[in-house]
Design a protein around this motif. Structure first.
Motif, PDB file in Angstrom:
ATOM      1  N   ARG A 108       0.833  -1.211   0.000  1.00 26.10           N
ATOM      2  CA  ARG A 108       0.000   0.000   0.000  1.00 26.10           C
ATOM      3  C   ARG A 108       0.865   1.257   0.000  1.00 26.10           C
ATOM      4  O   ARG A 108       0.444   2.309  -0.501  1.00 26.10           O
ATOM      5  CB  ARG A 108      -0.944  -0.004   1.205  1.00 26.10           C
ATOM      6  N   PHE A 109       2.047   1.142   0.566  1.00 25.49           N
ATOM      7  CA  PHE A 109       2.971   2.275   0.565  1.00 25.49           C
ATOM      8  C   PHE A 109       3.326   2.667  -0.869  1.00 25.49           C
ATOM      9  O   PHE A 109       3.560   3.847  -1.155  1.00 25.49           O
ATOM     10  CB  PHE A 109       4.233   1.911   1.358  1.00 25.49           C
ATOM     11  N   VAL A 110       3.368   1.698  -1.775  1.00 23.22           N
ATOM     12  CA  VAL A 110       3.644   1.996  -3.183  1.00 23.22           C
ATOM     13  C   VAL A 110       2.558   2.918  -3.743  1.00 23.22           C
ATOM     14  O   VAL A 110       2.856   3.888  -4.457  1.00 23.22           O
ATOM     15  CB  VAL A 110       3.733   0.700  -4.015  1.00 23.22           C
ATOM     16  N   ASP A 111       1.294   2.648  -3.418  1.00 24.82           N
ATOM     17  CA  ASP A 111       0.206   3.504  -3.890  1.00 24.82           C
ATOM     18  C   ASP A 111       0.317   4.901  -3.294  1.00 24.82           C
ATOM     19  O   ASP A 111       0.049   5.904  -3.973  1.00 24.82           O
ATOM     20  CB  ASP A 111      -1.145   2.883  -3.515  1.00 24.82           C
ATOM     21  N   TYR A 112       0.704   4.971  -2.031  1.00 21.71           N
ATOM     22  CA  TYR A 112       0.911   6.277  -1.390  1.00 21.71           C
ATOM     23  C   TYR A 112       2.016   7.053  -2.101  1.00 21.71           C
ATOM     24  O   TYR A 112       1.865   8.251  -2.384  1.00 21.71           O
ATOM     25  CB  TYR A 112       1.256   6.066   0.085  1.00 21.71           C
ATOM     26  N   ILE A 113       3.110   6.381  -2.423  1.00 16.77           N
ATOM     27  CA  ILE A 113       4.213   7.042  -3.118  1.00 16.77           C
ATOM     28  C   ILE A 113       3.767   7.507  -4.506  1.00 16.77           C
ATOM     29  O   ILE A 113       4.159   8.589  -4.963  1.00 16.77           O
ATOM     30  CB  ILE A 113       5.425   6.105  -3.233  1.00 16.77           C
ATOM     31  N   ALA A 114       2.943   6.711  -5.182  1.00  8.29           N
ATOM     32  CA  ALA A 114       2.452   7.101  -6.502  1.00  8.29           C
ATOM     33  C   ALA A 114       1.677   8.410  -6.423  1.00  8.29           C
ATOM     34  O   ALA A 114       1.857   9.316  -7.250  1.00  8.29           O
ATOM     35  CB  ALA A 114       1.574   6.004  -7.091  1.00  8.29           C
ATOM     36  N   THR A 115       0.828   8.533  -5.410  1.00 10.25           N
ATOM     37  CA  THR A 115       0.083   9.777  -5.229  1.00 10.25           C
ATOM     38  C   THR A 115       1.018  10.922  -4.874  1.00 10.25           C
ATOM     39  O   THR A 115       0.892  12.037  -5.398  1.00 10.25           O
ATOM     40  CB  THR A 115      -0.977   9.611  -4.128  1.00 10.25           C
ATOM     41  N   LYS A 116       1.982  10.661  -4.010  1.00 14.40           N
ATOM     42  CA  LYS A 116       2.915  11.709  -3.590  1.00 14.40           C
ATOM     43  C   LYS A 116       3.725  12.215  -4.776  1.00 14.40           C
ATOM     44  O   LYS A 116       3.969  13.427  -4.906  1.00 14.40           O
ATOM     45  CB  LYS A 116       3.845  11.172  -2.506  1.00 14.40           C
ATOM     46  N   ARG A 117       4.144  11.319  -5.667  1.00 10.86           N
ATOM     47  CA  ARG A 117       4.890  11.743  -6.857  1.00 10.86           C
ATOM     48  C   ARG A 117       4.036  12.650  -7.727  1.00 10.86           C
ATOM     49  O   ARG A 117       4.507  13.634  -8.289  1.00 10.86           O
ATOM     50  CB  ARG A 117       5.340  10.506  -7.641  1.00 10.86           C
ATOM     51  N   GLY A 118       2.755  12.317  -7.847  1.00  7.34           N
ATOM     52  CA  GLY A 118       1.866  13.144  -8.646  1.00  7.34           C
ATOM     53  C   GLY A 118       1.636  14.524  -8.064  1.00  7.34           C
ATOM     54  O   GLY A 118       1.359  15.483  -8.787  1.00  7.34           O
ATOM     55  N   LEU A 119       1.767  14.627  -6.737  1.00  7.59           N
ATOM     56  CA  LEU A 119       1.551  15.909  -6.057  1.00  7.59           C
ATOM     57  C   LEU A 119       2.846  16.685  -5.837  1.00  7.59           C
ATOM     58  O   LEU A 119       2.821  17.749  -5.216  1.00  7.59           O
ATOM     59  CB  LEU A 119       0.903  15.649  -4.687  1.00  7.59           C
ATOM     60  N   ALA A 120       3.946  16.179  -6.349  1.00  4.88           N
ATOM     61  CA  ALA A 120       5.269  16.680  -5.975  1.00  4.88           C
ATOM     62  C   ALA A 120       5.412  18.188  -6.116  1.00  4.88           C
ATOM     63  O   ALA A 120       5.935  18.872  -5.228  1.00  4.88           O
ATOM     64  CB  ALA A 120       6.350  15.975  -6.790  1.00  4.88           C
ATOM     65  N   GLY A 121       4.959  18.750  -7.240  1.00  4.34           N
ATOM     66  CA  GLY A 121       5.145  20.183  -7.464  1.00  4.34           C
ATOM     67  C   GLY A 121       4.514  21.027  -6.382  1.00  4.34           C
ATOM     68  O   GLY A 121       5.149  21.930  -5.813  1.00  4.34           O
TER      69      GLY A 121
END
Length: 211
Positions: A108-121
């Motif tokens: 599930r941490f992978v899904d969290y990281i995916a969202t975080k990467r999308g919000l990076a800016g």
């Protein structure tokens, strides 16, 4: 980048706190968050807010009533993702053996990281204006992971020389991996390899091997 409501729209004022929202307003807000989270994870934080509103089936004015700026929307999504990730630790610990609960949480941490990467800016912008957000988030995630790691160590299903901070450091390396089409699948494989390493030499595994 901060996005403001269209001039003269009168939609820039946030609604009352979430707990006071009418049922229909709460549904609209939840739908907007669901659509925005998926859009940001897939296309990045510059995804059109108008497109997010359209996909959620509401007008752009409704979006701005709930989220006056893009950064406000990003912060709410980010907090929700972290809260869901941390809540999952307790749910998984209740429903699965300790090592399986840890393995499922790390996926599930992978899904969290995916969202975080999308919000990076926008997260970089928030880092300069809301440092408490990130210190709170780090503490919450570490506490959730520590509870799972310590339970698996006590159960003998992972090795006893493991520290939760080391596991988090290994997981966080996923964030800096190249953003390729197979990033999520590759990240899940890496997490599985990490879990195999945590189980290697664990008391239960050694007992089973010797029996």
């Amino acid at each position: 980048m901060t996005t403001k409501p269209p001039a003269g729209s009168g939609e820039g004022k946030p609604e009352a706190p979430e707990k006071r929202l009418r049922a229909d307003a709460r549904r609209n807000r939840d739908k907007l968050l669901e659509v925005a989270r998926a859009a940001f994870a897939e296309h990045g934080v510059d995804t059109s807010l108008e497109e997010i509103a359209r996909r959620a089936g509401v007008g752009i004015g409704t979006l701005y009533r709930h989220f006056p700026t893009r950064e406000h929307l990003v912060e709410v999504i980010y907090r929700r993702e972290v809260e869901a990730l941390c809540a999952a630790a307790g749910d998984l610990a209740r429903d699965y053996p300790p090592d399986v609960a840890l393995a499922e949480w790390m996926q599930r941490f992978v899904d969290y990281i995916a969202t975080k990467r999308g919000l990076a800016g926008s997260l970089r912008i928030l880092l300069t204006t809301n440092c408490d957000l990130f210190s709170d988030v780090s503490s919450m995630i570490m506490q959730a992971l520590r509870s799972l790691v310590e339970a698996a160590v006590a159960d003998g299903s992972i090795r006893d020389d493991v520290e939760s901070s080391d596991v988090l450091l290994a997981l966080s390396g996923i964030y800096s991996a190249p953003d390729t089409p197979d990033w999520r699948d590759r990240s899940r494989r890496l997490v599985s390899l990490l879990m195999d390493g945590l189980r290697w030499g664990a008391p239960k595994a050694e007992a089973k091997r010797k029996s």
